[in-house]
Design an enzyme around this catalytic site. Sequence first.
Site, PDB file in Angstrom:
ATOM      1  N   MET A   1      47.893  45.481  26.219  1.00  0.00           N
ATOM      2  CA  MET A   1      47.359  44.296  25.543  1.00  0.00           C
ATOM      3  C   MET A   1      47.291  44.493  24.031  1.00  0.00           C
ATOM      4  SD  MET A   1      44.203  43.137  28.024  1.00  0.00           S
ATOM      5  CE  MET A   1      43.883  41.619  27.121  1.00  0.00           C
ATOM      6  N   HIS A   2      47.183  43.386  23.326  1.00  0.00           N
ATOM      7  CA  HIS A   2      46.778  43.320  21.917  1.00  0.00           C
ATOM      8  C   HIS A   2      47.853  43.735  20.903  1.00  0.00           C
ATOM      9  CE1 HIS A   2      42.830  42.964  23.715  1.00  0.00           C
ATOM     10  NE2 HIS A   2      42.766  44.233  24.041  1.00  0.00           N
TER      11      HIS A   2
ATOM     12  N   ASP B   1      47.881  44.140  31.088  1.00  0.00           N
ATOM     13  CA  ASP B   1      47.744  45.254  32.033  1.00  0.00           C
ATOM     14  C   ASP B   1      46.470  45.183  32.865  1.00  0.00           C
ATOM     15  OD1 ASP B   1      46.119  45.887  29.858  1.00  0.00           O
ATOM     16  OD2 ASP B   1      47.082  47.808  29.439  1.00  0.00           O
TER      17      ASP B   1
END
EC number: 2.7.1.17
Length: 501
Positions: free
Chosen positions: A81-82, A239
């Site tokens: 992520m991110h 995820d």
Amino acid sequence: MTYVLGIDLGTSSLKGILMDEVGNLITTKSAEYQIDTPKQGYSEQRPEYWIVALESVLTGLSVEISDFGQQLAGISFSGQMHSLVVLDDNNKPVYPAILWNDVRTSKQCQEITDRLGQRLLEITKNIALEGFTLPKILWLQENEPEVWSRVKKIMLPKDYLSLWLTGNIYTEFSDAAGTLLLDIEKKQWSEEITDAFNIDRRILPELIESTDRTGFVKAEIAERYKLTNEVKVFAGGADNAAAALGVGLINEEVGLISMGTSGVVSAYEPKIADYKGKLHFFNHTVPGACYSMGVTLAAGNSLNWYKETFGKGLSFNELLSEVYTVSPGSEGLLFTPYIVGERTPHFDSKIRGSFIGISAHHEQKHFSRAVLEGITFSLRDSKDIMEKTKNKKFKRLISVGGGAQNPDIMQMQADIFNSEMIRLTVEQGPGLGACMIAAFGCGLFDSLEAVTKAFVHYKEASFIPNPKNVARYEQIYQIWKQVYKNTSEISHQLVEFNDEG
């Protein structure tokens, strides 16, 4: 026979999980790649690393599985992520991907908090942390203006793989929720946030559901891997969201306890809940649903640190061999796992870990048990916030990760959480959730509930709380919770002292 492929794009490796249409595991393949750290606090990867890894996995599958090309029907993804991927008008990266664990953006996080205040939490259901995507965008604007001027599209890592396979650019809600740009409730890019930071919404990808199709594998790639069918590609999930799906977190009755380097507690949320920033809150891979998540930054990491510092040369089995001769509460010895700061519920980067209550009679076995208990107490902090806010207790908790392999740790979790604990027969992580999305998207099942029944299986034996131990743990946990407020100021002073040196 029909195959579906789940691709999990992790921080250090890419894993492919191939399953058939009834949930049997066919094989797995993986490929590693490096993390670049050009400066202290920086963590980057070139997106081409991921493509090379994906090519390696696809090649390995096509070589090992003779009918891979003939039977593959669908592909989906889970991904870190991110992390920020920025592309030019030819869809080529113009800067290395800035990863989720990059910490260069403290200044930008403060800017976001100062400018948006409470509105950030109201819109995104999260607070500004270095890991999220928006602070990375602001850093790029401020520190690399020439690069920023060439950015025509912003993406997230797994979606870059989908672009490579299909030529199309999309993202889905579970990953978009980790950017600090998504209005979680309205399920659209926030005009208020993008306008506040001069971000053209046209550079953001189109939003779709995790189970929606992003396209088909391009002809040249299909030819390279001898894919004879028109292989469908589905959006997939972040995820943690894909991992939640992959363990069966599709209703409110169960929660997820995951203990890796960090520890995670996750809960299914059928509607928007207000945790007032104490927990992360994201859209789920299940259309229309969300999930809440609490994080213990150093779960397995605390145990590894303890072993390397006080048990060097011992295996984990040797280190923990006498732990279960010690009574619950470690005879008055407490450990707080704040060795790298803490996320939930304190969001304190300067708190530090501690052993409290050391007495002359304490031996290594007491310290070992205290470490395990302290990690589990920290995870309980998140679980209790969820149950109190929802006014609803979990019927069961699913345990995955290192702790799930040890029956004694499982019993400790049952006693501290006061909940029945169950385990998976086989753990495949987020990639299994990606497989499930592909199976549903291909029409092999008529619901995600049906996919879950076929793909997710639990061991028959569960771990039931021992009432006597539950009572003792309740007593010592209330004492443990006081450690943070009584040591935080000391910790902050020690961090400042160390920084000055």
